[in-house]
Write an enzyme that holds these catalytic residues in place. Structure first.
Site, PDB file in Angstrom:
ATOM      1  N   LEU A   9       5.568   2.680   9.599  1.00 43.77           N
ATOM      2  CA  LEU A   9       6.079   1.242  10.239  1.00 43.77           C
ATOM      3  C   LEU A   9       4.815   0.223   9.950  1.00 43.77           C
ATOM      4  O   LEU A   9       3.707   0.322  10.370  1.00 43.77           O
ATOM      5  CB  LEU A   9       6.282   1.398  11.716  1.00 43.77           C
ATOM      6  CG  LEU A   9       6.446   0.230  12.455  1.00 43.77           C
ATOM      7  CD1 LEU A   9       7.743  -0.283  12.193  1.00 43.77           C
ATOM      8  CD2 LEU A   9       6.358   0.290  14.026  1.00 43.77           C
ATOM      9  N   HIS A  52      -6.157   2.894  17.213  1.00 44.77           N
ATOM     10  CA  HIS A  52      -6.843   1.576  16.524  1.00 44.77           C
ATOM     11  C   HIS A  52      -6.384   0.531  17.216  1.00 44.77           C
ATOM     12  O   HIS A  52      -5.088   0.319  17.705  1.00 44.77           O
ATOM     13  CB  HIS A  52      -6.128   1.643  15.100  1.00 44.77           C
ATOM     14  CG  HIS A  52      -6.947   0.504  14.261  1.00 44.77           C
ATOM     15  ND1 HIS A  52      -6.604  -0.826  14.321  1.00 44.77           N
ATOM     16  CD2 HIS A  52      -8.116   0.835  13.206  1.00 44.77           C
ATOM     17  CE1 HIS A  52      -7.533  -1.366  13.511  1.00 44.77           C
ATOM     18  NE2 HIS A  52      -8.187  -0.522  12.838  1.00 44.77           N
TER      19      HIS A  52
END
Length: 338
Positions: free
Chosen positions: A126, A230
């Site tokens: 994605l 992240h």
């Protein structure tokens, strides 16, 4: 209009640009012409196959802005991981060190190499260009996959997983990998990540420690990022958790990022989606929906306002939306509120 469709051979340049923009840690899109071309060819084959059970199919979609013809994002589904190449994870476990005589009781976390997700369906790859990170496009690019999965359930597993990018810096340095590199490997994180992305995984089995690793022996920096995402990935993991995905103690072997999982029957978008017959006309409602056709090779999805006739299982859409979805009056579509 923004649509999602299967990737095509002439999308290579756009996919290559996305691979460059996505940066380190985006293992599924290596900046490698041969691998990207192969990924497109594999997707075209997967979309055209007749399938009765999940196998080594990889469905790669692109998001296109039809006004400009520009490809602005990508999103994928792996039908069943680990059937051709080993699919590795670390599993977080615990061992107890106990001495009654000394009245000492210690619980220690461990990391054990495993292939527990072999055969699971994976949502992956994605990425949305920064210019189009608006108007719920990111949610759309993630959620439409669940409509495709439920519309074609014979192609997918009962368990769906997603690997979330772990913590690394702008140069691709991962605190988790730094410890493994020091003690077991002689290559940096971007190199290891790239080799995995191009399918060269033999080094994992050859060099990865065979026995469970005691977490408290890792560096403090490495321990701190285990099961953490992240910063750029926080919205994605929150979206999936809202869909019913949860962490089961599996983390990436390179950056320590979490893998989340859900049973198909528990995914919110799937449970709330409806299958309706198309009526083309004037749409009075302003309620926005994600809507897709029921095709595979000619799959199309978009987000648009529509009017539901719930009792008759019918939906009124505009001619523009019908054209974008390649449907005509009387065809069936699947939709969910956005």
């Amino acid at each position: 209009m923004i649509i999602v469709r299967p990737i095509q051979k002439n999308d290579y340049e756009a996919l290559h640009q996305i691979a460059v923009e996505s940066g380190h840690g985006f293992t599924s899109l290596p900046v490698n012409e041969e691998l990207l071309q192969n990924k497109i060819a594999r997707a075209e084959t997967s979309f055209s196959k007749t399938v009765c059970q999940p196998g080594d199919e990889g469905y790669l979609f692109v998001m296109e802005d039809t006004e400009t013809g520009q490809v602005v994002g990508t999103s994928g589904i792996e039908a069943a991981v680990g059937l051709e190449d080993a699919f590795y994870h670390y599993h977080l476990g615990k061992v107890v060190h106990n001495s009654r005589e000394l009245n000492i009781y210690n619980t220690v976390e461990t990391l054990s190499l495993c292939n527990d997700y072999t055969g699971a369906t994976e949502i992956c790859t994605l990425f949305l260009s920064e210019s189009h990170r608006k108007n719920n496009n990111g949610r759309f690019l993630s959620r439409f996959r669940f409509l495709f999965i439920t519309e074609h359930q014979e192609r997918f597993s009962e368990t769906v997983i997603a690997e979330m990018r772990g913590v690394s810096d702008d140069e691709g340095r991962s605190p988790f990998w730094a410890w493994l590199e020091e003690h077991f490997f002689s290559m940096d994180f971007p190199t290891a990540d790239y080799l995995t992305g191009i399918g060269k995984k033999v080094f994992i089995a050859e060099l990865m420690p065979k026995y469970p690793i005691y977490v408290n022996l890792l560096s403090k920096d490495a321990q701190a990022v285990i099961n953490q995402v992240h910063p750029h990935t926080v919205p994605a993991v929150r979206l999936l958790e809202a869909e019913g995905f949860s962490r089961r103690g599996y983390v990436d072997i390179f950056d320590g990022g979490p893998t989340v999982e859900a049973d198909i029957k528990n995914i919110k978008t799937i449970n709330k989606s409806k299958r309706c017959q198309v009526i083309i006309g004037d749409v009075q409602s302003t309620d926005n929906y994600i809507i897709c056709n029921s095709d595979v090779a000619n799959f199309r999805a978009t987000q648009a306002p529509l009017s539901l006739r719930a009792t008759a299982e019918q939906v009124v859409i505009s001619q523009e939306v019908a054209d974008a979805l390649l449907v005509k009056e009387g065809d069936w579509v699947r939709l969910v509120s956005n």
